[in-house]
Design a protein around this motif. Sequence first.
Motif, PDB file in Angstrom:
ATOM      1  N   SER A  79       0.850  -1.182   0.000  1.00  0.00           N
ATOM      2  CA  SER A  79       0.000   0.000   0.000  1.00  0.00           C
ATOM      3  C   SER A  79       0.890   1.238   0.000  1.00  0.00           C
ATOM      4  O   SER A  79       2.106   1.144   0.113  1.00  0.00           O
ATOM      5  N   TYR A  80       0.282   2.412  -0.166  1.00  0.00           N
ATOM      6  CA  TYR A  80       1.052   3.644  -0.072  1.00  0.00           C
ATOM      7  C   TYR A  80       1.236   4.064   1.388  1.00  0.00           C
ATOM      8  O   TYR A  80       1.816   5.097   1.686  1.00  0.00           O
ATOM      9  N   LEU A 119      -1.023   8.430  -3.030  1.00  0.00           N
ATOM     10  CA  LEU A 119      -0.866   7.406  -4.054  1.00  0.00           C
ATOM     11  C   LEU A 119       0.319   7.716  -4.958  1.00  0.00           C
ATOM     12  O   LEU A 119       0.543   8.857  -5.348  1.00  0.00           O
ATOM     13  N   GLY A 120       1.080   6.681  -5.284  1.00  0.00           N
ATOM     14  CA  GLY A 120       2.230   6.856  -6.157  1.00  0.00           C
ATOM     15  C   GLY A 120       3.382   7.577  -5.503  1.00  0.00           C
ATOM     16  O   GLY A 120       4.324   7.986  -6.176  1.00  0.00           O
ATOM     17  N   GLY A 121       3.310   7.746  -4.169  1.00  0.00           N
ATOM     18  CA  GLY A 121       4.392   8.434  -3.472  1.00  0.00           C
ATOM     19  C   GLY A 121       4.402   9.932  -3.672  1.00  0.00           C
ATOM     20  O   GLY A 121       5.379  10.601  -3.332  1.00  0.00           O
ATOM     21  N   TYR A 137       4.184   6.917   6.015  1.00  0.00           N
ATOM     22  CA  TYR A 137       3.777   7.213   4.648  1.00  0.00           C
ATOM     23  C   TYR A 137       4.769   6.587   3.671  1.00  0.00           C
ATOM     24  O   TYR A 137       5.983   6.654   3.867  1.00  0.00           O
ATOM     25  N   GLY A 138       4.247   5.971   2.626  1.00  0.00           N
ATOM     26  CA  GLY A 138       5.109   5.350   1.632  1.00  0.00           C
ATOM     27  C   GLY A 138       5.196   3.845   1.807  1.00  0.00           C
ATOM     28  O   GLY A 138       4.468   3.233   2.598  1.00  0.00           O
ATOM     29  N   SER A 139       6.114   3.243   1.076  1.00  0.00           N
ATOM     30  CA  SER A 139       6.218   1.786   0.987  1.00  0.00           C
ATOM     31  C   SER A 139       6.951   1.148   2.150  1.00  0.00           C
ATOM     32  O   SER A 139       7.003  -0.074   2.261  1.00  0.00           O
ATOM     33  N   ASP A 143      11.264   5.685   0.029  1.00  0.00           N
ATOM     34  CA  ASP A 143      10.326   6.810   0.021  1.00  0.00           C
ATOM     35  C   ASP A 143       9.906   7.182   1.445  1.00  0.00           C
ATOM     36  O   ASP A 143       9.777   8.362   1.774  1.00  0.00           O
ATOM     37  N   SER A 144       9.726   6.182   2.299  1.00  0.00           N
ATOM     38  CA  SER A 144       9.374   6.452   3.699  1.00  0.00           C
ATOM     39  C   SER A 144      10.548   7.078   4.441  1.00  0.00           C
ATOM     40  O   SER A 144      10.370   8.014   5.239  1.00  0.00           O
TER      41      SER A 144
END
Length: 325
Positions: A79-80, A119-121, A137-139, A143-144
């Motif tokens: 999920s995102y 969504l999509g970062g 937040y993020g994967s 990104d997190s």
Amino acid sequence: MSLAMIVIVTAYLAVTIFGQQLKQVFGQEEIANAGQTVTNYEESKAIYINGQKYLPDPDVYTFLLGGVDKFGTVAESDSYLNNEQIDFISVIAYDKNKNTCKILIINRDTMMEVPVLGLGGKSAGTAFEQIALSHTYGSGLKDSAENTVDAVEKLLGGITVGNYAIMKMDAIPVLNDMVGGVSLTLTENLPQMDPSFIAGSTVTLKGDLALQFIRRRIDVSDGTNLARIRRQEQYINGFYNNLRLKVSENGNFLVKAFGSVEDYLTTDCDYVQMNEFQNYIKTYPEATIYTMAGEARKGAEFIEFYPDQTNLTQLTVDLFYKQAE
């Protein structure tokens, strides 16, 4: 369109493009995603204290070291959002001019406008909440980690974090034992961890006890994160001194250490950057630990920490900024 009109339009476009190129050359290009000129961008980073202007010091190298509150190898969320919070946040500052190492521990309960990823970062604004949630937040991967970096940079007046390493709980006992454990004198009774943990006694933390000492919170001492930070401050002093000795003895120690926990680690460091970080550890004297002043309050669901803004501003200037000329 007449030939004369085509010539005029073509000339206009050429002059416009050339003018934009000149702006770029002379430092007036707008910063991507900021909508500001370079001059305005610098001003957005400035901090003023008693009328004196301070700017981020380019000779201070910063490294963010963090720990998330989960066990297991790093894995991508489907999920995102993910179910991990960043439980420990510290920023290491190496001042190349003053030859100092300073470490700021950031309270994970700190309330701020945390950047939110959708969504999509993609950026989805901010939410006023604990900084610990920045990693949620993020994967759960880079990104997190980078969202946590963004939150820390924002909290500290817009500094730029040089590199980061964020690890799962499994990494702590491994790294602790690689430096020979950490010896310290207990400042409080901690029988919940071990019956022998009595205030005033000197213990050497190894394996799971090291993890408990810096992580356990609710059922020890007064149950607050502030009490845990005091233990973390004590632990970091001992760990850093042992790490410096190991790095001095073995020029490849840090690379080897991070390699041993790579399954639990998210970092933007390559081999070259890791060696540079290792040279800082070896070269600079023992670290000075800093913590944030402020007030912890019971929120609707969780404890919320509100930094003393005057103290935080002064800390930021002392560790990461220099007086503008």
